[in-house]
Design a protein around this motif. Structure first.
Motif, mmCIF file in Angstrom:
data_model
loop_
_atom_site.group_PDB
_atom_site.id
_atom_site.type_symbol
_atom_site.label_atom_id
_atom_site.label_comp_id
_atom_site.label_asym_id
_atom_site.label_seq_id
_atom_site.Cartn_x
_atom_site.Cartn_y
_atom_site.Cartn_z
ATOM 1 N N SER A 191 0.815 -1.226 0.000
ATOM 2 C CA SER A 191 0.000 0.000 0.000
ATOM 3 C C SER A 191 0.847 1.275 0.000
ATOM 4 O O SER A 191 0.519 2.221 -0.739
ATOM 5 C CB SER A 191 -0.989 -0.003 1.180
ATOM 6 O OG SER A 191 -0.334 -0.012 2.418
ATOM 7 N N PRO A 192 1.969 1.356 0.755
ATOM 8 C CA PRO A 192 2.780 2.579 0.667
ATOM 9 C C PRO A 192 3.407 2.778 -0.712
ATOM 10 O O PRO A 192 3.598 3.913 -1.152
ATOM 11 C CB PRO A 192 3.861 2.352 1.730
ATOM 12 C CG PRO A 192 3.324 1.315 2.641
ATOM 13 C CD PRO A 192 2.487 0.426 1.778
ATOM 14 N N HIS A 194 0.787 4.313 -2.907
ATOM 15 C CA HIS A 194 0.647 5.737 -2.601
ATOM 16 C C HIS A 194 1.794 6.537 -3.214
ATOM 17 O O HIS A 194 1.573 7.626 -3.776
ATOM 18 C CB HIS A 194 0.628 5.950 -1.079
ATOM 19 C CG HIS A 194 -0.544 5.319 -0.404
ATOM 20 N ND1 HIS A 194 -0.502 4.894 0.907
ATOM 21 C CD2 HIS A 194 -1.785 5.023 -0.857
ATOM 22 C CE1 HIS A 194 -1.665 4.363 1.227
ATOM 23 N NE2 HIS A 194 -2.460 4.429 0.179
ATOM 24 N N GLN A 251 -6.401 2.639 2.653
ATOM 25 C CA GLN A 251 -6.560 3.761 1.730
ATOM 26 C C GLN A 251 -5.941 3.442 0.360
ATOM 27 O O GLN A 251 -5.198 4.236 -0.216
ATOM 28 C CB GLN A 251 -5.951 5.035 2.316
ATOM 29 C CG GLN A 251 -6.656 5.508 3.586
ATOM 30 C CD GLN A 251 -6.085 6.791 4.147
ATOM 31 O OE1 GLN A 251 -4.889 6.895 4.396
ATOM 32 N NE2 GLN A 251 -6.934 7.784 4.334
ATOM 33 N N ASP A 288 6.421 2.158 6.912
ATOM 34 C CA ASP A 288 5.690 3.159 6.125
ATOM 35 C C ASP A 288 4.196 3.055 6.391
ATOM 36 O O ASP A 288 3.504 4.066 6.593
ATOM 37 C CB ASP A 288 5.931 2.934 4.628
ATOM 38 C CG ASP A 288 7.347 3.214 4.184
ATOM 39 O OD1 ASP A 288 8.283 2.817 4.912
ATOM 40 O OD2 ASP A 288 7.522 3.814 3.111
ATOM 41 N N THR A 289 3.700 1.814 6.375
ATOM 42 C CA THR A 289 2.265 1.597 6.583
ATOM 43 C C THR A 289 1.847 2.054 7.973
ATOM 44 O O THR A 289 0.788 2.671 8.144
ATOM 45 C CB THR A 289 1.916 0.113 6.391
ATOM 46 O OG1 THR A 289 2.517 -0.362 5.185
ATOM 47 C CG2 THR A 289 0.415 -0.081 6.293
ATOM 48 N N ARG A 306 3.327 4.349 9.891
ATOM 49 C CA ARG A 306 3.375 5.815 9.967
ATOM 50 C C ARG A 306 2.173 6.448 9.268
ATOM 51 O O ARG A 306 1.600 7.430 9.748
ATOM 52 C CB ARG A 306 4.674 6.331 9.334
ATOM 53 C CG ARG A 306 5.906 6.167 10.211
ATOM 54 C CD ARG A 306 7.070 6.959 9.675
ATOM 55 N NE ARG A 306 8.274 6.732 10.446
ATOM 56 C CZ ARG A 306 8.559 7.336 11.599
ATOM 57 N NH1 ARG A 306 7.690 8.193 12.118
ATOM 58 N NH2 ARG A 306 9.687 7.077 12.240
ATOM 59 N N GLN A 307 1.781 5.884 8.144
ATOM 60 C CA GLN A 307 0.670 6.455 7.391
ATOM 61 C C GLN A 307 -0.670 6.303 8.102
ATOM 62 O O GLN A 307 -1.595 7.083 7.871
ATOM 63 C CB GLN A 307 0.593 5.806 6.008
ATOM 64 C CG GLN A 307 1.731 6.201 5.081
ATOM 65 C CD GLN A 307 1.723 5.422 3.777
ATOM 66 O OE1 GLN A 307 0.804 4.643 3.517
ATOM 67 N NE2 GLN A 307 2.740 5.619 2.952
ATOM 68 N N ASN A 308 -0.756 5.294 8.973
ATOM 69 C CA ASN A 308 -2.058 4.984 9.566
ATOM 70 C C ASN A 308 -2.141 5.163 11.081
ATOM 71 O O ASN A 308 -3.218 4.993 11.650
ATOM 72 C CB ASN A 308 -2.441 3.536 9.221
ATOM 73 C CG ASN A 308 -2.704 3.350 7.743
ATOM 74 O OD1 ASN A 308 -3.709 3.810 7.218
ATOM 75 N ND2 ASN A 308 -1.784 2.679 7.067
ATOM 76 N N GLY A 337 9.966 4.974 7.687
ATOM 77 C CA GLY A 337 8.726 5.300 7.005
ATOM 78 C C GLY A 337 8.909 5.900 5.625
ATOM 79 O O GLY A 337 7.946 6.416 5.039
ATOM 80 N N ARG A 338 10.122 5.821 5.054
ATOM 81 C CA ARG A 338 10.367 6.380 3.720
ATOM 82 C C ARG A 338 10.817 5.304 2.727
ATOM 83 O O ARG A 338 11.392 5.596 1.687
ATOM 84 C CB ARG A 338 11.411 7.493 3.812
ATOM 85 C CG ARG A 338 10.978 8.659 4.694
ATOM 86 C CD ARG A 338 11.978 9.784 4.626
ATOM 87 N NE ARG A 338 12.086 10.326 3.273
ATOM 88 C CZ ARG A 338 13.019 11.204 2.909
ATOM 89 N NH1 ARG A 338 13.918 11.638 3.795
ATOM 90 N NH2 ARG A 338 13.066 11.649 1.658
ATOM 91 N N GLU A 396 9.297 5.527 -0.892
ATOM 92 C CA GLU A 396 9.907 6.585 -1.709
ATOM 93 C C GLU A 396 11.201 6.082 -2.340
ATOM 94 O O GLU A 396 11.464 6.319 -3.527
ATOM 95 C CB GLU A 396 10.202 7.814 -0.845
ATOM 96 C CG GLU A 396 8.973 8.490 -0.262
ATOM 97 C CD GLU A 396 9.360 9.608 0.685
ATOM 98 O OE1 GLU A 396 10.441 10.212 0.478
ATOM 99 O OE2 GLU A 396 8.602 9.883 1.628
#
Length: 374
Positions: A19-20, A23, A55, A176-177, A179-181, A359-360, A363
């Motif tokens: 999912s990250p 995104h 998401q 990442d997931t 941190r995003q949630n 969390g990156r 990217e």
């Protein structure tokens, strides 16, 4: 020219990891993706809220391959995925983890001369009797891009002959997931009347442990006894739910207890069907501690700085033990009891985050995919 990426998934945990990346791709020019799932749309492990919780969109394609025999599954996924690739132009295929379906997709990808990227590469149990270990070796050996979570995994890939220019230490995608949630967690109803930090979480899924009923009974009884009045909440799926529910209603012998028998009562273990992703995220991140046989949950516990006892003798990510909050006890009831005692007493070690668990990761992956091929 736009880079066309196929993201191949084989099981529910894969969606949490990709999912990250989805995104990141959606926020980057010059790259697009299609999401493929090996299973069917009616897969019971995919709860209705999963994609909304993450998401992310549902898969573009469900291959609909569902069978128990791993060799049969491998062949059927190969045939279905190759048929899809014949009519869909793709530059790069990303596969995740170590499933039979993942290996099948990797083989087809390379037979068609496409670039193959392996997410969570370089992980090993060093037990060649495990089917997943064979899958890992095959997938890493075929991959053009090996995305590793840490120095240990990168070193393994190097020792096994992977060329250095293929290895990218991008970090742990699960972070990442999280941190995003983390601001979207939903407090589950099972915590009504229970304060944050005043309960334990238990999960089990490994077939070998579930089939060793004597050992499992002893471990459950040890957990219940040491926990005492501290609630133990156990969100479980399928066969695990059935097995532990049976034990929850019977008297279990505890060899090291002063009592002749330890009763695993419903007050001590609250067994419930699996929670949604956002509810489970709240449950584990606010717990006093976690007892599990899941590597993913142990990694998340390190990120959340929550004590974690892992019911395995190994972990694919030793960072969780050396730097994080994880401790391996295997299936040793005595070691489990000792670890539980220290956890409940508040004597657990303090953990830190491994390098690039920031969390990156997504990217870094997307930028690597956009680099010109050498």
């Amino acid at each position: 020219m736009e880079q066309k990426v196929c993201i191949f998934t084989g099981a529910r945990p894969n969606f949490v990891k990709v999912s990250p990346i989805i995104h990141a791709i959606e926020n980057t020019d010059g790259i697009s993706y299609q999401l493929i799932y090996a299973g069917g749309k009616d897969d019971p492990t995919l709860e209705p809220s999963l994609f909304a919780d993450l998401q992310m969109p549902e898969p573009d394609v469900y291959l609909g391959v569902e069978c128990e025999n791993l060799n049969e599954l491998t062949g059927r996924v190969m045939a279905a995925f190759e048929q899809w690739l014949e009519s869909h132009p793709v530059d790069t295929v990303i596969v995740v983890d170590d499933l039979a379906s993942t290996m099948a997709a990797a083989i087809v990808t390379k037979k068609r001369g496409l670039r193959l990227a392996h997410l969570v590469a370089g992980t090993r149990s060093f037990d060649i009797s495990m089917p997943k270990e064979i899958n890992r070796l095959v997938i890493d050996g075929l991959s053009d891009l090996l995305f590793t979570a840490g120095i240990g995994s990168s070193s393994i890939a190097t020792r096994e002959g992977a060329e250095m220019h293929k290895i990218y230490m991008v970090g742990n995608i699960l972070m990442d997931t999280l941190r995003q949630n983390s601001r979207r967690w939903q407090r589950p109803a099972c915590l009504d009347g229970i304060a944050d930090g005043r309960y334990l979480v238990f999960t089990v899924n490994r077939r070998a442990l579930l089939s060793d009923t004597d050992k499992l009974q002893q471990m459950l009884a040890a957990i219940a006894e040491v926990a005492g009045d501290i609630p133990v909440i156990a969100p479980l799926r399928g066969h695990a739910y059935e097995v532990v529910s049976i034990f929850n209603c019977h008297c279990i012998a505890t060899p090291h207890s002063q009592r002749e028998n330890a009763t695993l009562s419903k007050r001590e273990f609250s067994i419930l069907n699996s929670l949604s992703y956002l509810e489970f995220g709240y449950l584990t991140s606010h717990a006093m501690g976690v007892i599990t046989d899941s590597g993913n949950i142990a990694e998340e516990a390190t990120f959340n700085h929550v004590p974690c006892i892992t019911l395995n003798s190994y972990t694919e990510h030793m960072e969780t033990v050396k730097l994080g909050t994880n401790e391996l006890v295997g299936e040793d009831v005595g070691r489990l009891r000792d670890a539980m005692t220290r956890l409940v007493a508040g004597e657990w070690k303090t953990g830190s985050l491994p390098d690039r668990w920031d969390g990156r990761t997504a990217e870094r992956i997307v930028q690597t995919l956009l680099k010109p091929e050498t």
